[in-house]
Design an enzyme around this catalytic site. Structure first.
Site, PDB file in Angstrom:
ATOM      1  N   LYS A   5      35.595   3.916  11.259  1.00 17.15           N
ATOM      2  CA  LYS A   5      35.501   2.454  11.189  1.00 17.15           C
ATOM      3  C   LYS A   5      35.754   1.951   9.770  1.00 17.15           C
ATOM      4  O   LYS A   5      36.290   0.851   9.580  1.00 17.15           O
ATOM      5  CB  LYS A   5      34.129   1.997  11.696  1.00 17.15           C
ATOM      6  CG  LYS A   5      33.930   2.213  13.194  1.00 17.15           C
ATOM      7  CD  LYS A   5      34.953   1.419  14.017  1.00 17.15           C
ATOM      8  CE  LYS A   5      34.716   1.521  15.503  1.00 17.15           C
ATOM      9  NZ  LYS A   5      35.662   0.707  16.297  1.00 17.15           N
ATOM     10  N   ASN A  61      40.786  -2.938  19.867  1.00 15.51           N
ATOM     11  CA  ASN A  61      39.368  -2.865  20.214  1.00 15.51           C
ATOM     12  C   ASN A  61      38.947  -1.490  20.742  1.00 15.51           C
ATOM     13  O   ASN A  61      37.786  -1.106  20.600  1.00 15.51           O
ATOM     14  CB  ASN A  61      39.044  -3.932  21.268  1.00 15.51           C
ATOM     15  CG  ASN A  61      37.670  -3.768  21.853  1.00 15.51           C
ATOM     16  OD1 ASN A  61      36.668  -4.057  21.210  1.00 15.51           O
ATOM     17  ND2 ASN A  61      37.595  -3.294  23.091  1.00 15.51           N
ATOM     18  N   ILE A  70      25.512  -5.044  19.345  1.00 15.41           N
ATOM     19  CA  ILE A  70      25.987  -5.976  20.371  1.00 15.41           C
ATOM     20  C   ILE A  70      25.569  -5.424  21.732  1.00 15.41           C
ATOM     21  O   ILE A  70      25.804  -4.250  22.029  1.00 15.41           O
ATOM     22  CB  ILE A  70      27.521  -6.142  20.313  1.00 15.41           C
ATOM     23  CG1 ILE A  70      27.965  -6.550  18.904  1.00 15.41           C
ATOM     24  CG2 ILE A  70      27.975  -7.146  21.354  1.00 15.41           C
ATOM     25  CD1 ILE A  70      27.400  -7.873  18.407  1.00 15.41           C
ATOM     26  N   TYR A 122      32.312   8.627  13.273  1.00 14.81           N
ATOM     27  CA  TYR A 122      32.430   7.240  13.713  1.00 14.81           C
ATOM     28  C   TYR A 122      32.437   6.299  12.517  1.00 14.81           C
ATOM     29  O   TYR A 122      33.295   5.422  12.401  1.00 14.81           O
ATOM     30  CB  TYR A 122      31.278   6.900  14.654  1.00 14.81           C
ATOM     31  CG  TYR A 122      31.278   5.470  15.127  1.00 14.81           C
ATOM     32  CD1 TYR A 122      32.179   5.029  16.084  1.00 14.81           C
ATOM     33  CD2 TYR A 122      30.351   4.547  14.613  1.00 14.81           C
ATOM     34  CE1 TYR A 122      32.178   3.708  16.526  1.00 14.81           C
ATOM     35  CE2 TYR A 122      30.345   3.230  15.051  1.00 14.81           C
ATOM     36  CZ  TYR A 122      31.259   2.816  16.000  1.00 14.81           C
ATOM     37  OH  TYR A 122      31.245   1.509  16.421  1.00 14.81           O
ATOM     38  N   THR A 133      25.852  -4.236  24.951  1.00 18.00           N
ATOM     39  CA  THR A 133      26.833  -3.783  25.932  1.00 18.00           C
ATOM     40  C   THR A 133      26.226  -2.622  26.719  1.00 18.00           C
ATOM     41  O   THR A 133      25.097  -2.195  26.459  1.00 18.00           O
ATOM     42  CB  THR A 133      28.126  -3.305  25.245  1.00 18.00           C
ATOM     43  OG1 THR A 133      27.825  -2.178  24.397  1.00 18.00           O
ATOM     44  CG2 THR A 133      28.746  -4.420  24.401  1.00 18.00           C
ATOM     45  N   ASP A 142      46.686   4.848  26.373  1.00 17.64           N
ATOM     46  CA  ASP A 142      45.856   5.741  25.563  1.00 17.64           C
ATOM     47  C   ASP A 142      46.216   5.445  24.115  1.00 17.64           C
ATOM     48  O   ASP A 142      47.303   5.794  23.652  1.00 17.64           O
ATOM     49  CB  ASP A 142      46.149   7.198  25.914  1.00 17.64           C
ATOM     50  CG  ASP A 142      45.382   8.192  25.054  1.00 17.64           C
ATOM     51  OD1 ASP A 142      44.673   7.762  24.113  1.00 17.64           O
ATOM     52  OD2 ASP A 142      45.510   9.409  25.299  1.00 17.64           O
ATOM     53  N   GLY A 153      32.762  -4.394  28.259  1.00 21.21           N
ATOM     54  CA  GLY A 153      32.147  -4.687  26.977  1.00 21.21           C
ATOM     55  C   GLY A 153      32.837  -5.762  26.173  1.00 21.21           C
ATOM     56  O   GLY A 153      33.268  -6.791  26.706  1.00 21.21           O
ATOM     57  N   ILE A 154      32.951  -5.521  24.876  1.00 22.84           N
ATOM     58  CA  ILE A 154      33.552  -6.499  23.968  1.00 22.84           C
ATOM     59  C   ILE A 154      34.989  -6.799  24.370  1.00 22.84           C
ATOM     60  O   ILE A 154      35.418  -7.962  24.387  1.00 22.84           O
ATOM     61  CB  ILE A 154      33.482  -6.000  22.516  1.00 22.84           C
ATOM     62  CG1 ILE A 154      32.024  -6.010  22.024  1.00 22.84           C
ATOM     63  CG2 ILE A 154      34.347  -6.862  21.600  1.00 22.84           C
ATOM     64  CD1 ILE A 154      31.829  -5.384  20.653  1.00 22.84           C
TER      65      ILE A 154
END
Length: 260
Positions: free
Chosen positions: A156, A81, A187, A152, A189, A58, A17-18
């Site tokens: 963030k 990321n 995005i 989530y 992915t 991790d 992904g990103i």
């Protein structure tokens, strides 16, 4: 002249992904890249493909970060990321009423604690030079509420705010260590593949998912990676504590029709 020549860059969650796109972009700009991931098999495969070094990490583990610091005591760039949504194992209750405390903690352990531990490591690994760039991969969800993904969104948002605290702390100490956050929206992915499928209605499904986006399309991992290159390079030397949205215009408001 490549923008990241002789810079040692670390990217967490780089197996796909990103993160993988960021590693590729950094390598293309001449950087030495350490790709980290908790998935050792995929991480090693991606690192070999891109010409990066690999280290299993991790991000929620303080012990892992301490061991990583022993192997890489000085760096120039860190991209925090690695992250999870909470839905990796399938549908689950993540709304404010029904989410379990265990699920809340699981998401925050990776996203919030991982960001804190990564920033702490980076400050210590950059202050000998007195310069560096920390890039925290937040999300559009860190700027608005997400009822169905409360943990989530909160994690963030925490990354967004912590980026500013780190930026100010570094500046107070007289270091040219910059910290900024990126806030991507949709995005394209692998995370979207279960919703898109590979049938004849794939294009229609894609259009429906971005119908509310003014630019009417998904963003690409390469577009996010290009922003990371800018933040990692000296071109952004006067930027710290900033948040950069990459959302196709979503947070700008509604796109009015011509003549309205």
């Amino acid at each position: 002249m490549q923008k990241l020549n002789e810079k040692l860059c670390v990217v967490t969650g780089g197996a796909r992904g990103i993160g993988k796109a960021v590693c590729a972009a950094f390598r293309a700009e001449g950087a030495r890249v350490v790709l980290t991931d908790i998935d050792e098999a995929e991480g090693r495969k991606a690192a070999q493909e891109l010409g990066c070094e690999f280290a299993r990490l991790d991000v929620a583990s303080e012990a892992d970060w301490n061991a990583f610091a022993q192997a890489f005591p000085a760096i120039d760039v860190l991209v925090n990321n690695a992250g999870i949504t909470g839905f990796e194992d399938g549908p689950a209750a993540h709304d404010p009423e029904n989410a379990s405390l265990a699920e809340w903690h699981r998401v925050h352990a990776v996203n919030t604690d991982g960001c804190f531990l990564g920033c702490r490591y980076a400050l210590r690994a950059m202050k000998a030079k007195g310069a560096g760039s920390i890039i925290n991969m937040s999300s559009r969800s860190g700027l608005v509420g997400i009822p169905g993904a409360a943990a989530y969104a909160a994690s963030k948002a925490a990354m967004r705010n912590h980026s500013k605290s780190v930026a100010l702390y570094a500046a107070q100490n007289g270091w040219a260590i910059r910290c900024n956050s990126i806030h991507p929206a949709a995005i394209l992915t692998d995370i979207w593949e279960p919703m898109l499928g590979d049938g004849p209605d794939r294009d229609a499904r894609m259009a429906a998912l971005v119908a509310d986006t003014p630019l009417k399309r998904f963003g690409t991992v390469e577009e996010v990676a290009a922003l990371c290159v800018y933040l990692a390079s000296e071109e952004s030397g006067y930027m710290t504590g900033s948040e950069l949205t990459l959302d196709g215009g979503l947070l700008a408001g509604s796109a009015a029709s011509p003549g309205s």
